[in-house]
Enzyme design. Structure first.
Site, PDB file in Angstrom:
ATOM      1  N   ASP A  24       0.678  -1.131   0.125  1.00 63.58           N
ATOM      2  CA  ASP A  24      -0.073  -0.122   0.036  1.00 63.58           C
ATOM      3  C   ASP A  24       0.842   1.093   0.003  1.00 63.58           C
ATOM      4  OD1 ASP A  24      -2.713  -1.430   0.886  1.00 63.58           O
ATOM      5  OD2 ASP A  24      -0.954  -2.233   2.132  1.00 63.58           O
ATOM      6  N   GLU A 275       0.936  -5.761  -5.720  1.00 61.61           N
ATOM      7  CA  GLU A 275       0.692  -4.754  -6.779  1.00 61.61           C
ATOM      8  C   GLU A 275       1.703  -4.217  -7.201  1.00 61.61           C
ATOM      9  OE1 GLU A 275      -2.227  -1.012  -7.259  1.00 61.61           O
ATOM     10  OE2 GLU A 275      -2.858  -2.679  -6.172  1.00 61.61           O
TER      11      GLU A 275
END
Length: 377
Positions: A24, A275
């Site tokens: 994140d 990600e």
């Protein structure tokens, strides 16, 4: 010639709650830097900024990091022009109330973005930039807009710095490896950034049994811990490792984002997780295997298959992902078969290079965000 409209110079407030220490905050920090390098002013509100100490030790001009505390403290800051809620976090009502007051008092338009997770699934294109009216609370009457990163031109695209290709072209593999204390004599280099994937024993056995010498470069944290545990307990591996035989292992220190990119550029195959590192591995243009973050109800299975569909992954790369992630279907494989072969590497390389070229033709995430703000400012 008609020139594109000038992009406004805006003040951004990006909010991030850290669930995965590296994922994140990694994405949010790269977005902050990218926006700042395009002349934007950015405040990053984050509940745990500790990873930035090694991820981005030098900071960057134009970005201010503020603690996102509970109870919330505004630190005397007035909301800027753009609010970004990253990955489903919810901004505190005090700040939203101040933002709504500013919007109404100055007759500005609300520029409130709900930045979502990356996916290749079809819903991303359908939902990208859709408005979501705020029906209650201090922001009532305003609207958020969903913004979906993605792999196709009808999504928000991927983070890609303007100077990425230039930096890659000037990268010197041997010199960088030397700065990291890695002795390299031409052997295959494989990077490993993971949690504890189901296929990790298969990878170590594959590399140890391969005819081609390999140096495995293992990132700090859970990847290093997982490999050390296996090496200590897998007796069959020990004759092959770190004794001048086919597989040698180097355990790396924590790397800045810049040096992690260099690691991916230096290696011949990259095993990545989450990600941010997936996107960086795509830009590296090398064969990659992705450990996807597990979700309830096995939703990550669909997400992984959608990505492999978009990648036009050859069958061997699909099977490797299934084994690596422990997905159904891997049971049809011969458990003693290698995770990949030299021939597999060639077909994987071709697929990843094609994907990179396709992505380079598409607009990047920061540019699309700025274009969206230009239209709505």
């Amino acid at each position: 010639m008609k020139l594109p409209p000038a992009q406004p110079k805006l003040h951004w407030d990006i909010f991030c709650r850290v669930i995965d220490n590296f994922g994140d905050i990694g994405v949010c920090w790269r977005l902050c830097v990218d926006l700042a390098q395009r002349g934007q002013t950015v405040r990053l509100w984050v509940d745990d900024a500790s990873a930035l100490a090694w991820m981005a030790p030098d900071g960057t001009p134009g970005v201010t990091v503020l603690p996102w505390t509970s109870p919330f403290t505004q630190h005397g800051q007035t909301p800027g022009d753009v609010l970004v809620e990253a990955f489903g976090c919810e901004i505190d009502p005090e700040f939203i109330a101040a933002y709504a007051h500013k919007i109404r008092a100055t007759d500005q338009k609300s520029q409130w973005i709900n930045l979502e997770y990356l996916s290749a699934e079809a819903y991303v294109a359908r939902c990208h930039t859709l408005p979501s009216p705020v029906m209650f609370g201090p922001g009532q009457g305003l609207a958020k807009h969903f913004f979906y990163p993605g792999f196709t031109s009808d999504t928000g695209g991927l983070l890609r710095e303007a100077d990425l290709l230039q930096r890659q072209a000037s990268f010197e593999r041997s010199a960088w490896l030397t700065t990291q204390g890695i002795t390299w004599q031409g052997q295959r280099l494989v990077s490993l950034f993971c949690y504890e994937p189901a296929g990790l024993p298969d990878l170590l056995h594959t590399l140890a049994a391969d005819d081609r010498p390999t140096q495995l470069l293992v990132t700090a944290g859970r990847a290093s811990a997982a490999v050390r545990r296996l090496v200590e307990h897998e007796i069959s591996l020990q004759p092959f490792i770190n004794k001048g035989q086919q597989l040698s292992i180097s355990y790396l220190p924590l790397l800045s984002q810049t040096d992690y990119d260099h690691l991916l550029w230096a290696c011949d195959i990259n095993f990545v997780r989450g990600e941010d590192s997936l996107v960086r591995a795509l830009w590296a243009g090398k064969p990659l295997v992705w450990q996807i973050y597990p979700q309830d109800d096995d939703a990550h299975h669909h997400k992984l298959h959608a990505f492999l569909d978009w990648l036009h992954a050859p069958p061997t790369l699909r099977h490797a992902h299934q084994r690596w992630n422990g997905l159904p279907g891997r049971g049809t494989d011969d458990g003693t078969a290698p995770l990949f072969t030299t021939e597999d590497e060639r077909t994987w390389q071709a697929a990843c290079q094609r994907a990179r070229q396709t992505l380079l033709q598409q607009n990047d995430l920061a540019s699309q965000l700025l274009d969206f703000m230009t239209k709505t400012h």
